[in-house]
Design an enzyme around this catalytic site. Structure first.
Site, short mmCIF file in Angstrom:
data_model
loop_
_atom_site.label_atom_id
_atom_site.label_comp_id
_atom_site.label_asym_id
_atom_site.label_seq_id
_atom_site.Cartn_x
_atom_site.Cartn_y
_atom_site.Cartn_z
N LYS A 46 0.77 -1.05 -0.08
CA LYS A 46 -0.08 -0.12 -0.08
C LYS A 46 0.89 1.34 0.02
O LYS A 46 0.25 2.28 0.12
CB LYS A 46 -0.89 -0.01 1.07
CG LYS A 46 -1.94 -0.75 1.34
CD LYS A 46 -2.57 -1.13 2.58
CE LYS A 46 -3.13 -0.12 3.30
NZ LYS A 46 -3.88 -0.44 4.60
N LYS A 48 2.46 2.24 2.57
CA LYS A 48 2.14 2.66 3.83
C LYS A 48 3.31 2.33 5.03
O LYS A 48 3.55 1.26 5.21
CB LYS A 48 0.76 2.50 4.32
CG LYS A 48 0.29 3.24 5.57
CD LYS A 48 -1.44 3.17 5.49
CE LYS A 48 -1.99 4.22 6.63
NZ LYS A 48 -3.13 4.66 6.52
N1 C2G Z 1 -10.51 6.60 9.82
C1 C2G Z 1 -11.47 7.45 10.47
N2 C2G Z 1 -11.27 8.78 10.66
C2 C2G Z 1 -9.84 9.09 10.96
C3 C2G Z 1 -8.88 8.09 10.52
C4 C2G Z 1 -9.19 6.92 9.96
O1 C2G Z 1 -12.61 7.20 10.22
N3 C2G Z 1 -9.34 10.39 11.20
C5 C2G Z 1 -11.12 5.32 9.22
C6 C2G Z 1 -10.36 5.10 7.95
O2 C2G Z 1 -11.33 5.82 6.93
C7 C2G Z 1 -10.56 3.62 7.49
C8 C2G Z 1 -10.13 2.98 9.22
O3 C2G Z 1 -10.34 4.31 9.96
O4 C2G Z 1 -11.99 3.18 7.11
C9 C2G Z 1 -8.77 2.87 9.24
O5 C2G Z 1 -7.95 3.72 8.77
P1 C2G Z 1 -6.27 3.40 8.05
O6 C2G Z 1 -5.67 2.66 9.28
O7 C2G Z 1 -5.82 4.55 7.57
O8 C2G Z 1 -6.76 2.34 7.16
P2 C2G Z 1 -6.18 2.41 5.41
O9 C2G Z 1 -4.85 2.53 5.66
O10 C2G Z 1 -7.06 3.50 4.89
O11 C2G Z 1 -6.62 1.05 5.01
O12 C2G Z 1 -8.47 -2.19 1.97
C10 C2G Z 1 -8.67 -0.97 2.85
C11 C2G Z 1 -7.31 -0.47 3.22
O13 C2G Z 1 -6.80 -1.58 3.98
C12 C2G Z 1 -7.73 0.80 4.28
#
Ligand code: C2G
Length: 139
Positions: A46, A48
């Site tokens: 990703k 990340k």
């Molecule tokens: N999230 C949120 N508010 C934030 C930060 C994150 O609602 N301030 C939500 C994101 O929208 C996501 C979840 O928390 O639905 C997890 O966020 P991340 O750990 O950043 O996930 P991400 O890297 O976006 O991975 O296949 C999908 C990916 O694995 C999603």
């Protein structure tokens, strides 16, 4: 009546209130909440960088009230199989992903929930850097 099953995916690095708000909202959407936590290897795919290793991120998410099962997210292609294998009714993500997973709508309901403002792992890292800088200056 079949218990309503909700599925979501994420890295959940440096677990914070934005993650908690989302998981609590998802837990309220059904009777069972499954969270697929991105493995360290998949986060590399990703693009990340994570601070906290998968095992700890998965353990923290598992400990959240309302989370019933944690599975590893290992690739972009597993979602349809996960939805079928776990009889998922609702696939839900924060709305930074708005529209990105609509291809799943033939298999289950697809829902995007509002993100929590002003909090993210990037924000936390920035505040930490600033904190360290300010404190180093005072030393
Ligand atoms: N999230 C949120 N508010 C934030 C930060 C994150 O609602 N301030 C939500 C994101 O929208 C996501 C979840 O928390 O639905 C997890 O966020 P991340 O750990 O950043 O996930 P991400 O890297 O976006 O991975 O296949 C999908 C990916 O694995 C999603």
């Amino acid at each position: 009546m079949k218990p309503k099953i909700v599925l979501t995916y994420g890295t959940f690095d440096m677990f914070h209130i934005g993650h908690l708000n989302l998981l609590q909202r998802l837990s309220a959407l059904g009777e069972k909440l499954i969270v697929a936590v991105s493995t360290d290897e998949f986060n590399t795919v990703k693009g990340k960088k994570t601070l906290i290793p998968y095992e700890q991120r998965a353990q923290i998410v598992s400990a959240i009230k309302g989370v019933d099962l944690v599975i590893p997210e290992e690739n972009w292609e597993q979602k349809i199989d996960d939805i079928r294998n776990h009889n998922v009714d609702i696939f839900a993500m924060g709305n930074d992903w708005e529209g990105k997973f609509d291809f799943l709508s033939p298999y289950c309901k697809v829902v995007y929930l509002p993100r929590t403002e002003d909090i993210s792992t990037t924000e936390i890292k920035k505040s930490l850097d600033l904190f360290l800088l300010e404190n180093e200056v005072q030393l």
